[in-house]
Design a protein around this motif. Structure first.
Motif, PDB file in Angstrom:
ATOM      1  N   LEU A   3       0.832  -1.191   0.000  1.00 44.64           N
ATOM      2  CA  LEU A   3       0.000   0.000   0.000  1.00 44.64           C
ATOM      3  C   LEU A   3       0.872   1.248   0.000  1.00 44.64           C
ATOM      4  CD1 LEU A   3      -2.735  -0.987   2.602  1.00 44.64           C
ATOM      5  CD2 LEU A   3      -2.987  -0.840   0.145  1.00 44.64           C
ATOM      6  N   GLN A   4       0.441   2.275  -0.773  1.00 50.00           N
ATOM      7  CA  GLN A   4       1.173   3.528  -0.812  1.00 50.00           C
ATOM      8  C   GLN A   4       0.735   4.399   0.358  1.00 50.00           C
ATOM      9  OE1 GLN A   4       0.118   4.104  -5.231  1.00 50.00           O
ATOM     10  NE2 GLN A   4       1.954   5.331  -4.912  1.00 50.00           N
ATOM     11  N   PRO A   5       1.666   4.836   1.200  1.00 50.36           N
ATOM     12  CA  PRO A   5       1.278   5.707   2.316  1.00 50.36           C
ATOM     13  C   PRO A   5       0.990   7.137   1.885  1.00 50.36           C
ATOM     14  CG  PRO A   5       3.635   5.364   2.300  1.00 50.36           C
ATOM     15  CD  PRO A   5       3.089   4.484   1.232  1.00 50.36           C
ATOM     16  N   SER A   6       1.544   7.568   0.755  1.00 42.07           N
ATOM     17  CA  SER A   6       1.309   8.923   0.266  1.00 42.07           C
ATOM     18  C   SER A   6       1.743   9.015  -1.184  1.00 42.07           C
ATOM     19  CB  SER A   6       2.085   9.946   1.111  1.00 42.07           C
ATOM     20  OG  SER A   6       3.483   9.701   1.015  1.00 42.07           O
ATOM     21  N   TYR A   7       1.165   9.970  -1.917  1.00 41.75           N
ATOM     22  CA  TYR A   7       1.562  10.171  -3.305  1.00 41.75           C
ATOM     23  C   TYR A   7       1.054  11.531  -3.779  1.00 41.75           C
ATOM     24  CZ  TYR A   7      -3.217   8.425  -4.088  1.00 41.75           C
ATOM     25  OH  TYR A   7      -4.569   8.228  -4.048  1.00 41.75           O
TER      26      TYR A   7
END
Length: 291
Positions: free
Chosen positions: A163-167
């Protein structure tokens, strides 16, 4: 537990620019202003060319029309970071043409001015398109346990299931509208009214399927009326302001990238002022001093 936010304050860059503009008078009433600006930005070691052109034509001493266009680049931009709490921690970044693109815009402006006696009327229409705006999406400490998968879908690159924590998401936008200005002026009294009818929208592929959404500065109607009166040593003034309410995101929706925008109530304010001018003591006489 870790909270994912943007933290990079060690960047710096230089801009070296050359600007050239000429004023060309043709016939008797036509004035042309061609020009350009060349920038070298060492944040990505690229050159940027910014042409611009303006024209003014006077039909008479009372009436004139004008137009202007140009291409502009901005190497520092504000990234939006909206939160479900309503407090947006926006921040500024330097462009690098990888994570943060150079913000570019094209402007198209057409206007006219009419002046007769104590009255002056001015109208201007504009259309501006821009690209490279950004929004930073991250999971806040209020939602990281319950809604993390909804905000940050699983990545598919390199068969990774992390999972991407931020983008960042990058988009474009446009602003268009008309500005009206009317002024009356005589020896003791000045009054002017300005009104703006405008629209400013943005588009992001990950928000509302690339549909247009209102920009934070989007206000359809803005009205300002100012008066100043001088009577002897007295000065009186009034300022009346009205504007459409600013847009905000309705965070009651469960899908963070499918947003519903609402507006704050319309804004109205009226200020009154007065002042009396007087002098305390006598003004000392002026004396010339030889050096």
């Amino acid at each position: 537990e870790q909270v994912y936010v943007y933290d990079n304050t060690d960047k710096s860059a230089w801009i070296t620019s050359i600007y050239l503009q000429d004023r060309i008078s043709l016939l008797e009433n036509l004035t042309l202003k061609p020009g350009f600006r060349v920038n070298f930005y060492n944040g990505n070691n690229h050159w940027y060319f910014e042409p611009r052109f303006a024209m003014n034509y006077r039909f008479s001493d009372k009436l004139s029309v004008r137009m202007a266009t140009g291409h502009y680049c901005q190497f520092i931009s504000e990234v939006l970071a909206p939160q479900e709490t309503g407090y947006n921690k926006n921040f500024w970044v330097l462009s690098d043409n990888s994570t943060h693109p150079v913000l570019t815009s094209n402007h198209y402006i057409l206007g006219s001015t009419f002046e007769s006696g104590s009255f002056l009327f001015d109208v201007e229409a504009y259309y501006k398109v821009f690209a490279g705006i950004q929004e930073y999406q991250y999971i806040s400490q209020y939602l990281k346990n319950s809604d993390f998968p909804a905000y940050f879908p699983r990545r598919t690159q390199n068969t990774s299931d992390q999972l991407q924590p931020s983008y960042y998401i990058t988009g474009n936008g446009k602003s268009y509208g008309m500005d009206f200005f009317l002024r009356y002026q005589n020896r003791h009294f000045t009054s002017w009214v300005s009104y703006s009818l405008s629209r400013s929208v943005e588009q992001f592929a990950r928000i509302n399927n690339n549909a247009e959404i209102p920009a934070p500065c989007d206000k359809t109607h803005q009205l300002s009326w100012t008066n100043m009166l001088s009577v002897g040593k007295w000065n009186f003034g009034t300022i009346t302001l009205f504007s459409t309410g600013s847009p905000y995101i309705d965070y009651t929706q469960n899908a963070p990238n499918t947003r519903i925008y609402k507006r704050l109530p319309n804004y109205f304010r009226c200020d009154l002022s007065s002042n009396y001018n007087f002098r305390i003591g006598k003004k000392p006489p002026y004396r010339a001093v030889e050096i």
